[in-house]
Design a protein around this motif. Structure first.
Motif, PDB file in Angstrom:
ATOM      1  N   GLN A   1     -39.739  63.768 -18.415  1.00 45.31           N
ATOM      2  CA  GLN A   1     -39.033  62.491 -18.562  1.00 45.31           C
ATOM      3  C   GLN A   1     -39.144  61.967 -20.000  1.00 45.31           C
ATOM      4  OE1 GLN A   1     -40.550  59.948 -15.470  1.00 45.31           O
ATOM      5  NE2 GLN A   1     -39.483  61.076 -13.873  1.00 45.31           N
TER       6      GLN A   1
ATOM      7  N   ASP B   1     -36.374  69.485 -12.892  1.00 44.22           N
ATOM      8  CA  ASP B   1     -35.186  68.711 -13.269  1.00 44.22           C
ATOM      9  C   ASP B   1     -35.464  67.678 -14.351  1.00 44.22           C
ATOM     10  OD1 ASP B   1     -33.516  70.098 -11.584  1.00 44.22           O
ATOM     11  OD2 ASP B   1     -33.605  68.615  -9.974  1.00 44.22           O
ATOM     12  N   THR B   2     -36.701  67.215 -14.448  1.00 45.59           N
ATOM     13  CA  THR B   2     -37.031  66.187 -15.441  1.00 45.59           C
ATOM     14  C   THR B   2     -37.828  66.749 -16.615  1.00 45.59           C
ATOM     15  OG1 THR B   2     -39.050  65.568 -14.248  1.00 45.59           O
ATOM     16  CG2 THR B   2     -37.016  64.354 -13.709  1.00 45.59           C
TER      17      THR B   2
ATOM     18  N   MET C   1     -29.695  67.838 -17.970  1.00 42.69           N
ATOM     19  CA  MET C   1     -29.981  66.494 -18.496  1.00 42.69           C
ATOM     20  C   MET C   1     -30.372  66.538 -19.971  1.00 42.69           C
ATOM     21  SD  MET C   1     -32.143  64.885 -15.296  1.00 42.69           S
ATOM     22  CE  MET C   1     -32.822  63.626 -16.320  1.00 42.69           C
TER      23      MET C   1
END
Length: 111
Positions: free
Chosen positions: A20, A54-55, A83
């Motif tokens: 993140q 995913d992060t 992302m």
């Protein structure tokens, strides 16, 4: 009469696991000494749960070290999910995810 100044160039690669957009683990290569064309042949392994993929992203930076000065960023790439990455960097990430037990190598252009 012209004089030539030779400056020793010390470079290394910094690999940073980001979750993140926060650095959670950083590793450095050996320092490539006194060369304008360094070659780094090292591998780095990070372990993280599948749920965190995913992060997560991996920042790969080429750094220059000059004694007495702050290290200078020469270029970098970001490997990660959609992302964080696009194009070859996203393809590299997806190949690493699909082949987690294998070494995955690709050339990238630093920006």
């Amino acid at each position: 009469m012209a004089s030539t100044v030779h400056v020793a160039i010390y470079t290394y690669v910094k690999v940073c696991l980001m979750i993140q957009n926060k650095a959670v683990k950083t590793k450095k290569s050996e320092v490539g000494k006194k060369t304008y064309n360094p070659s780094f042949n090292e591998s780095f392994t990070f372990k993280l749960p599948v749920s965190g993929l995913d992060t997560a992203s991996v920042n790969v930076s080429l750094m220059q070290h000059l004694s007495g000065h702050k290290d200078k960023l020469l270029g970098r790439i970001v490997l990660g999910s959609f992302m964080f990455a696009r194009g070859k960097e996203l393809d590299h990430w997806n190949e690493m995810i699909a082949n987690q037990r294998d070494q995955v190598q690709q050339w990238h252009v630093l920006s």
